[in-house]
Design an enzyme around this catalytic site. Sequence first.
Site, PDB file in Angstrom:
ATOM      1  N   ILE A   9       0.828  -1.226   0.000  1.00 26.29           N
ATOM      2  CA  ILE A   9       0.000   0.000   0.000  1.00 26.29           C
ATOM      3  C   ILE A   9       0.856   1.267   0.000  1.00 26.29           C
ATOM      4  N   GLY A  11       3.472   1.719  -1.811  1.00 25.40           N
ATOM      5  CA  GLY A  11       4.089   1.876  -3.124  1.00 25.40           C
ATOM      6  C   GLY A  11       3.220   2.718  -4.050  1.00 25.40           C
ATOM      7  N   ASP A  13       1.432   1.921  -6.860  1.00 33.00           N
ATOM      8  CA  ASP A  13       0.106   1.391  -7.203  1.00 33.00           C
ATOM      9  C   ASP A  13      -0.776   1.252  -5.973  1.00 33.00           C
ATOM     10  N   LEU A  86       0.150  -6.441  -4.227  1.00 32.51           N
ATOM     11  CA  LEU A  86       0.994  -5.487  -4.960  1.00 32.51           C
ATOM     12  C   LEU A  86       2.398  -5.380  -4.366  1.00 32.51           C
ATOM     13  N   SER A 133       3.468  -9.149 -14.355  1.00 30.59           N
ATOM     14  CA  SER A 133       4.204  -8.097 -15.069  1.00 30.59           C
ATOM     15  C   SER A 133       4.505  -8.463 -16.513  1.00 30.59           C
ATOM     16  N   GLU A 135       7.162  -7.859 -17.833  1.00 30.82           N
ATOM     17  CA  GLU A 135       8.540  -8.356 -17.845  1.00 30.82           C
ATOM     18  C   GLU A 135       8.577  -9.861 -18.114  1.00 30.82           C
ATOM     19  N   TYR A 156      13.785 -11.005 -11.389  1.00 34.16           N
ATOM     20  CA  TYR A 156      12.466 -10.437 -11.065  1.00 34.16           C
ATOM     21  C   TYR A 156      11.382 -11.070 -11.958  1.00 34.16           C
ATOM     22  N   GLU A 193      11.858   6.958  -7.651  1.00 36.51           N
ATOM     23  CA  GLU A 193      12.777   7.863  -8.351  1.00 36.51           C
ATOM     24  C   GLU A 193      13.849   7.143  -9.169  1.00 36.51           C
ATOM     25  N   PHE A 195      13.190   4.506 -11.238  1.00 34.66           N
ATOM     26  CA  PHE A 195      12.640   3.956 -12.488  1.00 34.66           C
ATOM     27  C   PHE A 195      12.834   5.011 -13.582  1.00 34.66           C
ATOM     28  N   GLY A 218      21.420   4.537 -18.736  1.00 36.97           N
ATOM     29  CA  GLY A 218      21.858   3.278 -19.342  1.00 36.97           C
ATOM     30  C   GLY A 218      21.383   3.188 -20.790  1.00 36.97           C
ATOM     31  N   GLU A 288      18.687  -7.699 -21.219  1.00 37.85           N
ATOM     32  CA  GLU A 288      17.725  -6.591 -21.361  1.00 37.85           C
ATOM     33  C   GLU A 288      16.434  -7.089 -22.023  1.00 37.85           C
TER      34      GLU A 288
HETATM   35  P1  NAP Z   1       6.615  -0.064  -5.771  1.00 40.28           P
HETATM   36  O1  NAP Z   1       6.280   1.390  -5.877  1.00 40.28           O
HETATM   37  O2  NAP Z   1       8.040  -0.490  -5.803  1.00 40.28           O
HETATM   38  O3  NAP Z   1       5.932  -0.600  -4.405  1.00 40.28           O
HETATM   39  C1  NAP Z   1       6.250  -1.861  -3.892  1.00 40.28           C
HETATM   40  C2  NAP Z   1       5.527  -2.046  -2.578  1.00 40.28           C
HETATM   41  O4  NAP Z   1       5.849  -3.353  -2.085  1.00 40.28           O
HETATM   42  C3  NAP Z   1       5.934  -1.042  -1.495  1.00 40.28           C
HETATM   43  O5  NAP Z   1       4.792  -0.707  -0.727  1.00 40.28           O
HETATM   44  C4  NAP Z   1       6.902  -1.858  -0.640  1.00 40.28           C
HETATM   45  O6  NAP Z   1       6.946  -1.444   0.716  1.00 40.28           O
HETATM   46  C5  NAP Z   1       6.224  -3.233  -0.716  1.00 40.28           C
HETATM   47  N1  NAP Z   1       7.124  -4.317  -0.351  1.00 40.28           N
HETATM   48  C6  NAP Z   1       8.398  -4.509  -0.730  1.00 40.28           C
HETATM   49  N2  NAP Z   1       8.900  -5.626  -0.150  1.00 40.28           N
HETATM   50  C7  NAP Z   1       7.922  -6.125   0.627  1.00 40.28           C
HETATM   51  C8  NAP Z   1       7.828  -7.228   1.505  1.00 40.28           C
HETATM   52  N3  NAP Z   1       8.871  -8.048   1.718  1.00 40.28           N
HETATM   53  N4  NAP Z   1       6.645  -7.458   2.155  1.00 40.28           N
HETATM   54  C9  NAP Z   1       5.603  -6.627   1.987  1.00 40.28           C
HETATM   55  N5  NAP Z   1       5.632  -5.544   1.167  1.00 40.28           N
HETATM   56  C10 NAP Z   1       6.777  -5.308   0.500  1.00 40.28           C
HETATM   57  O7  NAP Z   1       5.863  -0.894  -6.922  1.00 40.28           O
HETATM   58  P2  NAP Z   1       4.626  -0.460  -7.840  1.00 40.28           P
HETATM   59  O8  NAP Z   1       5.156   0.218  -9.049  1.00 40.28           O
HETATM   60  O9  NAP Z   1       3.597   0.175  -7.000  1.00 40.28           O
HETATM   61  O10 NAP Z   1       4.113  -1.886  -8.331  1.00 40.28           O
HETATM   62  C11 NAP Z   1       3.121  -2.610  -7.598  1.00 40.28           C
HETATM   63  C12 NAP Z   1       3.191  -4.074  -7.997  1.00 40.28           C
HETATM   64  O11 NAP Z   1       2.949  -4.221  -9.384  1.00 40.28           O
HETATM   65  C13 NAP Z   1       4.530  -4.736  -7.728  1.00 40.28           C
HETATM   66  O12 NAP Z   1       4.292  -6.083  -7.401  1.00 40.28           O
HETATM   67  C14 NAP Z   1       5.225  -4.668  -9.080  1.00 40.28           C
HETATM   68  O13 NAP Z   1       6.191  -5.676  -9.176  1.00 40.28           O
HETATM   69  C15 NAP Z   1       4.053  -4.888 -10.002  1.00 40.28           C
HETATM   70  N6  NAP Z   1       4.149  -4.301 -11.342  1.00 40.28           N
HETATM   71  C16 NAP Z   1       4.445  -2.982 -11.475  1.00 40.28           C
HETATM   72  C17 NAP Z   1       4.459  -2.427 -12.742  1.00 40.28           C
HETATM   73  C18 NAP Z   1       4.773  -0.957 -12.943  1.00 40.28           C
HETATM   74  O14 NAP Z   1       5.081  -0.577 -14.083  1.00 40.28           O
HETATM   75  N7  NAP Z   1       4.669  -0.126 -11.907  1.00 40.28           N
HETATM   76  C19 NAP Z   1       4.147  -3.211 -13.872  1.00 40.28           C
HETATM   77  C20 NAP Z   1       3.820  -4.547 -13.672  1.00 40.28           C
HETATM   78  C21 NAP Z   1       3.801  -5.092 -12.401  1.00 40.28           C
HETATM   79  P3  NAP Z   1       8.003  -0.298   1.195  1.00 40.28           P
HETATM   80  O15 NAP Z   1       7.315   1.012   0.899  1.00 40.28           O
HETATM   81  O16 NAP Z   1       8.119  -0.581   2.652  1.00 40.28           O
HETATM   82  O17 NAP Z   1       9.264  -0.487   0.423  1.00 40.28           O
HETATM   83  O1  G4F Z   2      11.936   2.058 -15.621  1.00 39.31           O
HETATM   84  P1  G4F Z   2      12.610   0.748 -15.652  1.00 39.31           P
HETATM   85  O2  G4F Z   2      13.573   0.458 -14.551  1.00 39.31           O
HETATM   86  O3  G4F Z   2      11.470  -0.330 -15.750  1.00 39.31           O
HETATM   87  P2  G4F Z   2      11.428  -1.882 -16.185  1.00 39.31           P
HETATM   88  O4  G4F Z   2      12.739  -2.526 -16.078  1.00 39.31           O
HETATM   89  O5  G4F Z   2      10.752  -1.935 -17.517  1.00 39.31           O
HETATM   90  O6  G4F Z   2      10.491  -2.495 -15.040  1.00 39.31           O
HETATM   91  C1  G4F Z   2       9.302  -1.825 -14.619  1.00 39.31           C
HETATM   92  O7  G4F Z   2       8.214  -2.256 -15.403  1.00 39.31           O
HETATM   93  C2  G4F Z   2       7.886  -3.663 -15.257  1.00 39.31           C
HETATM   94  C3  G4F Z   2       6.718  -3.943 -16.211  1.00 39.31           C
HETATM   95  O8  G4F Z   2       7.202  -4.273 -17.471  1.00 39.31           O
HETATM   96  C4  G4F Z   2       7.525  -3.914 -13.809  1.00 39.31           C
HETATM   97  F1  G4F Z   2       7.134  -5.207 -13.651  1.00 39.31           F
HETATM   98  C5  G4F Z   2       8.720  -3.594 -12.924  1.00 39.31           C
HETATM   99  O9  G4F Z   2       8.328  -3.776 -11.557  1.00 39.31           O
HETATM  100  C6  G4F Z   2       9.101  -2.129 -13.134  1.00 39.31           C
HETATM  101  O10 G4F Z   2       8.052  -1.321 -12.637  1.00 39.31           O
HETATM  102  O11 G4F Z   2      13.426   0.586 -17.023  1.00 39.31           O
HETATM  103  C7  G4F Z   2      12.822   0.750 -18.286  1.00 39.31           C
HETATM  104  C8  G4F Z   2      13.891   0.702 -19.377  1.00 39.31           C
HETATM  105  C9  G4F Z   2      14.824  -0.515 -19.282  1.00 39.31           C
HETATM  106  O12 G4F Z   2      15.005  -1.034 -20.576  1.00 39.31           O
HETATM  107  C10 G4F Z   2      16.128   0.066 -18.772  1.00 39.31           C
HETATM  108  O13 G4F Z   2      17.298  -0.648 -19.196  1.00 39.31           O
HETATM  109  O14 G4F Z   2      14.726   1.843 -19.240  1.00 39.31           O
HETATM  110  C11 G4F Z   2      16.075   1.444 -19.418  1.00 39.31           C
HETATM  111  N1  G4F Z   2      16.953   2.424 -18.758  1.00 39.31           N
HETATM  112  C12 G4F Z   2      17.903   3.180 -19.390  1.00 39.31           C
HETATM  113  N2  G4F Z   2      18.558   3.928 -18.503  1.00 39.31           N
HETATM  114  C13 G4F Z   2      16.985   2.708 -17.447  1.00 39.31           C
HETATM  115  C14 G4F Z   2      18.006   3.658 -17.290  1.00 39.31           C
HETATM  116  N3  G4F Z   2      16.264   2.237 -16.409  1.00 39.31           N
HETATM  117  C15 G4F Z   2      16.526   2.730 -15.171  1.00 39.31           C
HETATM  118  N4  G4F Z   2      15.781   2.289 -14.118  1.00 39.31           N
HETATM  119  N5  G4F Z   2      17.519   3.657 -14.965  1.00 39.31           N
HETATM  120  C16 G4F Z   2      18.301   4.147 -15.980  1.00 39.31           C
HETATM  121  O15 G4F Z   2      19.183   4.975 -15.790  1.00 39.31           O
END
Ligand code: NAP
Ligand code: G4F
Length: 338
Positions: A9, A11, A13, A86, A133, A135, A156, A193, A195, A218, A288
Amino acid sequence: MKRALITGITGQDGSYLAEFLLARPDYEVHGLVRRSSSLNRQRIDHLFAIDPSVHDRLHLHYADLADASSLAMVMEKVRPSEVYNLGAQSHVRVSFDQPLYTADVVGSGTLRLLEAVRHLNQSQPVRFYQASSSEMFGSAPPPQDLNTPFHPRSPYACAKLYGHWQTINYREAYGMFACSGVLFNHESPRRGESFVTRKVTLGATRIKEGLQKKLVMGNLDSKRDWGFAGDYVRAMWMMLQAETPDDYVVATGETHSVRELLELAFSLVDLDYHDYVEFDPRYTRPSEVDVLLGDPTKAREALGWRPEVDFRGLITMMVEHDLEQARRERFASTYRKS
Ligand code: NAP
Ligand code: G4F
């Protein structure tokens, strides 16, 4: 009253989902939080201001996905009708540094939670949402939908695939209402910050305000299907309101490169990214994912879900937010010096 339990909660989402559910007067929301030495509630503090009833409708509980007994205890205490999983170590690059921890929290953590839900489901109906995901598609050629073979490219993604199949197996084996949402990248001003979208919108706006000189990145060639987190949590909820449990791809159906992201974000503050961006291999990954592009047809046709914010609208929203933040920071530092 419906009672929802959200792991993650605090995070991105989790905060949007809690906000979405609390805006409906028929929801009580319970969130799992982890103990840490400093509080990490910035994304949910504002929820208490939605209306006075939130103080009675939002409850936080200490637990951890790595700790099965804490999950069982919270499940028994809250007895939710909907569970949204989540919580995760959600950073792909970090999962290469901490593969076992990521597998434990993301993979086994999902199984621990499913077991707790299965137990409760024997005495009352519980609906379960798993945050899967895009991914998981990894190197599978685009466009990707649920008929695309998975080919994960990180610890992951492998862990998420395990959670995805466990969710499906609990539905098939025990008749549970369990759904897996295969969500493509979704972002917002609340995005972490480190991502790439947030790193870029923070970098461009801080450079504009003179708080930072360069941005070190990167791989700029990878492409992602980027949507708005607020739209995507609505899809999660819609899955759990459907008549039957199923799995869905949630995406915009458009893809853009990191380079296009840089071009747009810097142009919104009248800068040229070529003048500021440098490469550092530390930000690349051992393997990648080159192109993600989702086909959301099933979610549109079966759930009536559609994204409301497009790529340009999303990056504009993030840049405007971060520009305001950078201006406040510059003003505060000028004020301190004077
Ligand atoms: P996020 O901002 O990184 O939030 C992750 C949450 O998980 C935070 O509340 C974190 O708590 C909690 N957490 C981490 N480790 C934990 C543990 N051991 N036990 C319980 N809670 C834990 O991620 P998000 O972007 O909101 O994504 C939500 C979910 O969707 C994740 O499962 C992610 O992998 C998945 N997802 C995200 C995306 C995307 O693009 N955002 C896409 C596909 C799937 P703390 O605040 O204490 O660290
Ligand atoms: O923003 P990213 O770190 O997201 P990524 O790896 O796509 O993963 C996110 O989306 C997934 C869904 O497809 C989630 F499941 C996962 O939890 C997460 O939310 O990177 C996006 C792209 C990558 O190709 C990475 O190599 O951006 C490229 N990139 C280039 N420079 C970078 C950077 N990524 C990060 N984080 N930092 C850089 O400086």
